[in-house]
Design an enzyme around this catalytic site. Structure first.
Site, PDB file in Angstrom:
ATOM      1  N   HIS A  17      25.942  11.480   0.619  1.00 34.85           N
ATOM      2  CA  HIS A  17      25.872  10.283  -0.243  1.00 34.85           C
ATOM      3  C   HIS A  17      24.412   9.955  -0.563  1.00 34.85           C
ATOM      4  CE1 HIS A  17      29.916   8.659   1.493  1.00 34.85           C
ATOM      5  NE2 HIS A  17      30.122   8.959   0.226  1.00 34.85           N
ATOM      6  N   LYS A  41      43.162  -0.413   4.295  1.00 31.20           N
ATOM      7  CA  LYS A  41      42.577   0.526   5.253  1.00 31.20           C
ATOM      8  C   LYS A  41      41.981  -0.232   6.430  1.00 31.20           C
ATOM      9  CE  LYS A  41      41.189   4.544   2.482  1.00 31.20           C
ATOM     10  NZ  LYS A  41      40.007   5.243   1.956  1.00 31.20           N
ATOM     11  N   ARG A  90      31.951  18.045  -3.967  1.00 31.36           N
ATOM     12  CA  ARG A  90      31.564  19.005  -2.920  1.00 31.36           C
ATOM     13  C   ARG A  90      32.277  20.335  -3.101  1.00 31.36           C
ATOM     14  NH1 ARG A  90      33.617  15.054   1.545  1.00 31.36           N
ATOM     15  NH2 ARG A  90      35.112  15.022  -0.156  1.00 31.36           N
ATOM     16  N   SER A 128      32.931  11.401   4.884  1.00 25.13           N
ATOM     17  CA  SER A 128      32.988  10.221   5.760  1.00 25.13           C
ATOM     18  C   SER A 128      34.136  10.362   6.752  1.00 25.13           C
ATOM     19  CB  SER A 128      33.198   8.951   4.932  1.00 25.13           C
ATOM     20  OG  SER A 128      32.093   8.723   4.103  1.00 25.13           O
TER      21      SER A 128
HETATM   22  O1  PNS Z   1      34.547   7.131  -1.284  1.00 25.52           O
HETATM   23  P1  PNS Z   1      35.954   7.193  -1.764  1.00 25.52           P
HETATM   24  O2  PNS Z   1      36.883   6.563  -0.766  1.00 25.52           O
HETATM   25  O3  PNS Z   1      36.358   8.573  -2.173  1.00 25.52           O
HETATM   26  O4  PNS Z   1      35.999   6.277  -3.099  1.00 25.52           O
HETATM   27  C1  PNS Z   1      37.203   6.130  -3.805  1.00 25.52           C
HETATM   28  C2  PNS Z   1      37.063   5.080  -4.931  1.00 25.52           C
HETATM   29  C3  PNS Z   1      36.513   3.785  -4.396  1.00 25.52           C
HETATM   30  C4  PNS Z   1      36.135   5.604  -5.999  1.00 25.52           C
HETATM   31  C5  PNS Z   1      38.490   4.896  -5.509  1.00 25.52           C
HETATM   32  O5  PNS Z   1      39.399   4.664  -4.470  1.00 25.52           O
HETATM   33  C6  PNS Z   1      38.577   3.738  -6.504  1.00 25.52           C
HETATM   34  O6  PNS Z   1      38.060   3.792  -7.586  1.00 25.52           O
HETATM   35  N1  PNS Z   1      39.272   2.653  -6.094  1.00 25.52           N
HETATM   36  C7  PNS Z   1      39.444   1.467  -6.891  1.00 25.52           C
HETATM   37  C8  PNS Z   1      40.865   1.332  -7.398  1.00 25.52           C
HETATM   38  C9  PNS Z   1      41.067   2.036  -8.716  1.00 25.52           C
HETATM   39  O7  PNS Z   1      40.377   1.824  -9.681  1.00 25.52           O
HETATM   40  N2  PNS Z   1      42.087   2.920  -8.729  1.00 25.52           N
HETATM   41  C10 PNS Z   1      42.508   3.634  -9.900  1.00 25.52           C
HETATM   42  C11 PNS Z   1      41.723   4.872 -10.152  1.00 25.52           C
HETATM   43  S1  PNS Z   1      42.269   5.591 -11.654  1.00 25.52           S
END
Ligand code: PNS
Length: 158
Positions: A17, A41, A90, A128
């Site tokens: 990150h 979560k 990745r 993570s």
């Molecule tokens: O670090 P992560 O957990 O991979 O991040 C995931 C994240 C935060 C980018 C994703 O879960 C997200 O955008 N969540 C917000 C809810 C949302 O917009 N969902 C629809 C996606 S199309």
């Protein structure tokens, strides 16, 4: 002015990150690190801890700010008037997962394009969730996370 949001759970922030944050901070005028509030979560680090750690880690990057968000990323990006959503890749599996999300986000917010950055190869095995699993089973994650995060993990263990 080009504004980018860099969303994630950041539970915890990894070395991968940090590499992506530094590189994307150099590409945009403003970079908003956007920490997801995910009530479903059970995070290792609280939202406040994650935000504080990111703030401390990016103190030297003057165009980087840290915020939390809840709900849709597309709406948060709109609120921040972001032109770009940054996500790291990745592996090919990451791309398979990220592509439909990027397309859905584009449908919901036509201003913001998702830009993928290739993770530096030395960090491509780090996630993570992997860090948390190693930590929970007592392994060392030194070098996989920034020193500050490593210290906080050690403090949590005590
Ligand atoms: O670090 P992560 O957990 O991979 O991040 C995931 C994240 C935060 C980018 C994703 O879960 C997200 O955008 N969540 C917000 C809810 C949302 O917009 N969902 C629809 C996606 S199309």
């Amino acid at each position: 002015m080009r504004t980018a949001v860099f969303p994630g759970s950041f539970d915890p922030v990894t070395a991968g990150h940090m590499d992506l944050i530094v590189r994307s901070a150099g590409m945009f005028d403003k970079l908003v690190l956007s920490v997801l509030v995910n009530p479903g979560k059970n995070p290792l680090f609280s939202l406040e801890e994650r935000v504080d750690m990111l703030k401390e880690l990016t103190e030297g990057l003057c165009n980087v700010s840290v915020r939390s968000f809840t709900g849709l990323l597309a709406d948060f990006a709109e609120k921040e008037q972001a032109d770009v959503i940054v996500r790291g890749l990745r592996t090919p599996e990451d791309f398979a997962y990220e592509l439909p999300l990027a397309q859905a986000n584009r449908r919901l917010n036509q201003r913001a394009d998702t830009v993928f950055l290739a993770t530096a190869p030395e960090y491509s095995y780090i996630s993570s969730s992997g860090v948390k699993e190693i930590y929970r089973f007592g392994g060392s994650v030194e070098g996989m996370v920034p020193d500050l995060v490593y210290q906080r993990l050690c403090e949590k263990r005590r």
